[in-house]
Design a protein around this motif. Structure first.
Motif, PDB file in Angstrom:
ATOM      1  N   GLY A  46       0.713  -1.133   0.063  1.00 49.17           N
ATOM      2  CA  GLY A  46      -0.065  -0.168  -0.104  1.00 49.17           C
ATOM      3  C   GLY A  46       0.796   1.396   0.018  1.00 49.17           C
ATOM      4  N   MET A  47       0.228   2.340  -0.092  1.00 48.03           N
ATOM      5  CA  MET A  47       0.947   3.551  -0.037  1.00 48.03           C
ATOM      6  C   MET A  47       1.012   3.948   1.559  1.00 48.03           C
ATOM      7  SD  MET A  47      -0.304   7.457  -0.974  1.00 48.03           S
ATOM      8  CE  MET A  47       0.733   8.788  -0.719  1.00 48.03           C
ATOM      9  N   LEU A  48       2.313   3.908   1.952  1.00 50.93           N
ATOM     10  CA  LEU A  48       2.330   4.000   3.625  1.00 50.93           C
ATOM     11  C   LEU A  48       2.543   5.228   3.827  1.00 50.93           C
ATOM     12  CD1 LEU A  48       2.263   2.312   6.224  1.00 50.93           C
ATOM     13  CD2 LEU A  48       4.965   2.419   5.802  1.00 50.93           C
ATOM     14  N   LEU A  49       1.793   6.048   4.903  1.00 54.95           N
ATOM     15  CA  LEU A  49       1.843   7.462   5.436  1.00 54.95           C
ATOM     16  C   LEU A  49       2.026   7.011   6.948  1.00 54.95           C
ATOM     17  CD1 LEU A  49      -1.047   8.974   3.523  1.00 54.95           C
ATOM     18  CD2 LEU A  49       1.446   9.368   3.095  1.00 54.95           C
ATOM     19  N   ASP A  50       3.414   7.091   7.406  1.00 53.93           N
ATOM     20  CA  ASP A  50       3.715   6.903   8.762  1.00 53.93           C
ATOM     21  C   ASP A  50       3.571   8.494   9.525  1.00 53.93           C
ATOM     22  OD1 ASP A  50       4.885   6.244  11.339  1.00 53.93           O
ATOM     23  OD2 ASP A  50       7.006   6.178  10.386  1.00 53.93           O
ATOM     24  N   MET A  51       2.513   8.509  10.376  1.00 56.29           N
ATOM     25  CA  MET A  51       2.374  10.009  10.931  1.00 56.29           C
ATOM     26  C   MET A  51       3.405  10.108  12.157  1.00 56.29           C
ATOM     27  SD  MET A  51      -1.597  10.500  10.765  1.00 56.29           S
ATOM     28  CE  MET A  51      -2.032   8.837  11.137  1.00 56.29           C
ATOM     29  N   PHE A  52       3.695   9.123  12.660  1.00 54.43           N
ATOM     30  CA  PHE A  52       4.613   9.361  13.776  1.00 54.43           C
ATOM     31  C   PHE A  52       6.140   9.626  13.222  1.00 54.43           C
ATOM     32  CE2 PHE A  52       2.420   7.342  17.667  1.00 54.43           C
ATOM     33  CZ  PHE A  52       1.618   8.182  17.507  1.00 54.43           C
ATOM     34  N   GLY A  53       6.379   8.734  12.159  1.00 49.99           N
ATOM     35  CA  GLY A  53       7.711   9.143  11.390  1.00 49.99           C
ATOM     36  C   GLY A  53       7.627  10.513  10.898  1.00 49.99           C
ATOM     37  N   THR A  54       6.654  11.002  10.443  1.00 50.83           N
ATOM     38  CA  THR A  54       6.456  12.247   9.720  1.00 50.83           C
ATOM     39  C   THR A  54       6.814  13.625  10.803  1.00 50.83           C
ATOM     40  OG1 THR A  54       5.105  11.493   7.982  1.00 50.83           O
ATOM     41  CG2 THR A  54       5.194  13.877   8.340  1.00 50.83           C
ATOM     42  N   PHE A  55       6.069  13.257  11.830  1.00 47.53           N
ATOM     43  CA  PHE A  55       6.318  14.463  12.814  1.00 47.53           C
ATOM     44  C   PHE A  55       7.255  14.160  14.005  1.00 47.53           C
ATOM     45  CE2 PHE A  55       2.040  14.459  10.773  1.00 47.53           C
ATOM     46  CZ  PHE A  55       2.261  15.880  10.169  1.00 47.53           C
ATOM     47  N   ILE A  56       7.245  12.894  14.655  1.00 44.95           N
ATOM     48  CA  ILE A  56       8.076  12.642  15.810  1.00 44.95           C
ATOM     49  C   ILE A  56       9.376  12.707  15.672  1.00 44.95           C
ATOM     50  CG2 ILE A  56       8.177  11.232  17.881  1.00 44.95           C
ATOM     51  CD1 ILE A  56       5.337  10.617  17.872  1.00 44.95           C
ATOM     52  N   ARG A  57       9.903  12.173  14.751  1.00 43.18           N
ATOM     53  CA  ARG A  57      11.284  11.985  14.546  1.00 43.18           C
ATOM     54  C   ARG A  57      11.809  13.388  14.138  1.00 43.18           C
ATOM     55  NH1 ARG A  57       9.955   6.724  13.586  1.00 43.18           N
ATOM     56  NH2 ARG A  57       9.468   6.534  11.513  1.00 43.18           N
ATOM     57  N   PRO A  58      11.521  14.311  13.384  1.00 46.81           N
ATOM     58  CA  PRO A  58      11.825  15.615  13.145  1.00 46.81           C
ATOM     59  C   PRO A  58      11.904  16.633  14.368  1.00 46.81           C
ATOM     60  CG  PRO A  58      10.465  14.960  11.326  1.00 46.81           C
ATOM     61  CD  PRO A  58      10.342  14.032  12.224  1.00 46.81           C
ATOM     62  N   LEU A  59      10.973  16.095  15.178  1.00 44.65           N
ATOM     63  CA  LEU A  59      10.764  17.009  16.666  1.00 44.65           C
ATOM     64  C   LEU A  59      11.626  16.529  17.585  1.00 44.65           C
ATOM     65  CD1 LEU A  59       6.794  17.337  17.047  1.00 44.65           C
ATOM     66  CD2 LEU A  59       8.580  19.242  16.897  1.00 44.65           C
ATOM     67  N   GLU A  60      11.931  15.207  17.482  1.00 43.00           N
ATOM     68  CA  GLU A  60      13.134  14.597  18.420  1.00 43.00           C
ATOM     69  C   GLU A  60      14.450  15.541  18.115  1.00 43.00           C
ATOM     70  OE1 GLU A  60      11.808  10.118  19.633  1.00 43.00           O
ATOM     71  OE2 GLU A  60      13.041  10.671  17.753  1.00 43.00           O
ATOM     72  N   ALA A  61      14.398  15.490  16.727  1.00 48.27           N
ATOM     73  CA  ALA A  61      15.925  16.073  16.426  1.00 48.27           C
ATOM     74  C   ALA A  61      15.990  17.535  16.605  1.00 48.27           C
ATOM     75  CB  ALA A  61      16.129  16.200  14.740  1.00 48.27           C
ATOM     76  N   GLU A  62      14.861  18.145  16.289  1.00 49.32           N
ATOM     77  CA  GLU A  62      14.869  19.858  16.784  1.00 49.32           C
ATOM     78  C   GLU A  62      14.768  20.016  18.069  1.00 49.32           C
ATOM     79  OE1 GLU A  62      14.480  23.811  16.446  1.00 49.32           O
ATOM     80  OE2 GLU A  62      14.772  22.351  14.681  1.00 49.32           O
ATOM     81  N   LEU A  63      14.234  19.283  18.968  1.00 52.20           N
ATOM     82  CA  LEU A  63      14.074  19.539  20.562  1.00 52.20           C
ATOM     83  C   LEU A  63      15.424  18.940  21.242  1.00 52.20           C
ATOM     84  CD1 LEU A  63      10.496  18.714  21.086  1.00 52.20           C
ATOM     85  CD2 LEU A  63      11.519  20.904  20.758  1.00 52.20           C
ATOM     86  N   GLY A  64      16.038  17.968  20.487  1.00 51.77           N
ATOM     87  CA  GLY A  64      17.374  17.434  21.069  1.00 51.77           C
ATOM     88  C   GLY A  64      16.953  16.434  21.948  1.00 51.77           C
ATOM     89  N   THR A  65      15.692  15.889  22.016  1.00 53.70           N
ATOM     90  CA  THR A  65      15.419  14.770  22.972  1.00 53.70           C
ATOM     91  C   THR A  65      14.625  13.964  22.603  1.00 53.70           C
ATOM     92  OG1 THR A  65      14.153  14.723  25.447  1.00 53.70           O
ATOM     93  CG2 THR A  65      13.106  16.054  23.677  1.00 53.70           C
ATOM     94  N   LYS A  66      14.398  12.643  23.080  1.00 51.59           N
ATOM     95  CA  LYS A  66      13.599  11.772  22.589  1.00 51.59           C
ATOM     96  C   LYS A  66      12.226  11.733  23.103  1.00 51.59           C
ATOM     97  CE  LYS A  66      16.437   8.744  20.096  1.00 51.59           C
ATOM     98  NZ  LYS A  66      16.316   8.393  18.883  1.00 51.59           N
ATOM     99  N   SER A  67      11.372  11.248  22.336  1.00 52.06           N
ATOM    100  CA  SER A  67       9.919  11.357  22.815  1.00 52.06           C
ATOM    101  C   SER A  67       9.630  10.012  23.671  1.00 52.06           C
ATOM    102  CB  SER A  67       8.930  11.030  21.308  1.00 52.06           C
ATOM    103  OG  SER A  67       8.805   9.947  21.028  1.00 52.06           O
ATOM    104  N   HIS A  68       8.664   9.780  24.396  1.00 51.03           N
ATOM    105  CA  HIS A  68       8.373   8.882  25.363  1.00 51.03           C
ATOM    106  C   HIS A  68       7.896   7.537  24.671  1.00 51.03           C
ATOM    107  CE1 HIS A  68       8.205  11.563  28.674  1.00 51.03           C
ATOM    108  NE2 HIS A  68       7.213  12.394  27.972  1.00 51.03           N
TER     109      HIS A  68
END
Length: 276
Positions: A88-110
């Motif tokens: 299928g056409m996969l749209l990983d919403m956590f990958g789209t938003f959480i990983r860039p935020l982890e990089a920007e905030l310099g911290t890992k999500s829960h």
């Protein structure tokens, strides 16, 4: 006549799938299509991930088009199986938003599964349950008790949308909501129900197009005076006049979704609840 669905959409999550479905539906609403929705919650093991892949791929073969797959998966081994195997056409919403935020905030999500994790310890959840119980107890004018404790009091003619709006505000925003139907006796007195008068600042009104009201009421009591168009016009006119006289803020529910109605009420009466 309804057209056949144009694409199958899967919502895959290791929680309830509500986040994936809500976000996915908001995106798909921008397109002129009629998707078939399949929610696959609690995909939290590698075995379940393989089952999901088989289901998605079987659908792709049957329909001859790629299914659209929205995922909110925090378990990377589960996600990797779906990424590697599904057609299928996969749209990983956590990958789209959480990983860039982890990089920007310099911290890992829960990497917490779902919004309902550790729910028994959540005051927010307990407050929401209390709000739902309050709203059920005070539905359709059943009780005048503890109106001081209400966050919002909804008024309007019968079948104008008060009950679903009350429950939505309770479930989604933890608001204690009472709702009261405006009835012919109120119109004859030309006054709000006496129990509501001290709480005027909490009151918000709902009205509705008389034609639409008649259609809704005819589904419940066909051919009755209650559903008669002339009676509906009278009730709507009197209710709107009463709300104007009482200085009550109100809106028409005719063409608005529950979400739109609730957001307007929050803006008017509880703006702080719009901040998360």
């Amino acid at each position: 006549m309804l057209l056949p669905h144009t694409r199958t959409v899967f919502y895959v999550s290791d929680g309830t799938g509500i986040t994936a479905e809500t976000f996915g539906n908001a995106i798909l609403a921008q397109f002129d299509m009629r998707p078939r929705h399949v929610r696959l919650p609690f995909t939290d093991t590698e075995d379940k991930a393989h089952q999901v892949v088989r289901q998605i791929n079987h659908t792709a073969e049957l329909e001859g088009t790629k299914p659209i797959v929205f995922t909110t998966l925090v378990n990377m081994s589960v996600l990797r199986i779906i990424e590697d195997g599904c057609k299928g056409m996969l749209l990983d919403m956590f990958g789209t938003f959480i990983r860039p935020l982890e990089a920007e905030l310099g911290t890992k999500s829960h990497h917490r599964v779902g919004r309902f994790s550790d729910i028994s310890m959540s005051k927010e959840y307990s407050d929401r349950i209390e709000a739902i119980n309050f709203s059920l107890d005070h539905d359709d004018g059943q009780s005048h008790r503890d109106l001081m404790g209400a966050d919002v009091i909804l008024v309007g003619v019968s079948r104008s949308g008060k009950t679903p709006t009350s429950l939505y505000l309770a479930m989604q925003h933890g608001l204690k909501v009472a709702n009261y139907p405006l009835i012919p006796e109120d119109f004859e007195r030309r006054q709000l129900p006496p129990a509501l008068v001290p709480h005027r600042k909490k009151i918000f009104g709902l009205t509705i197009d008389a034609q639409r009201l008649s259609q809704i009421r005819n589904e419940r009591r066909p051919g009755s005076k209650y559903a008669d168009l002339a009676n509906c016009r009278y009730e709507v006119s009197e209710a709107e006049a009463m709300m104007r006289r009482s200085g009550i803020r109100w809106l028409s529910s005719t063409t608005k979704s529950i979400e739109e109605i609730a957001t307007t009420i929050l803006q008017e009466l509880q703006p702080g609840r719009l901040a998360y």
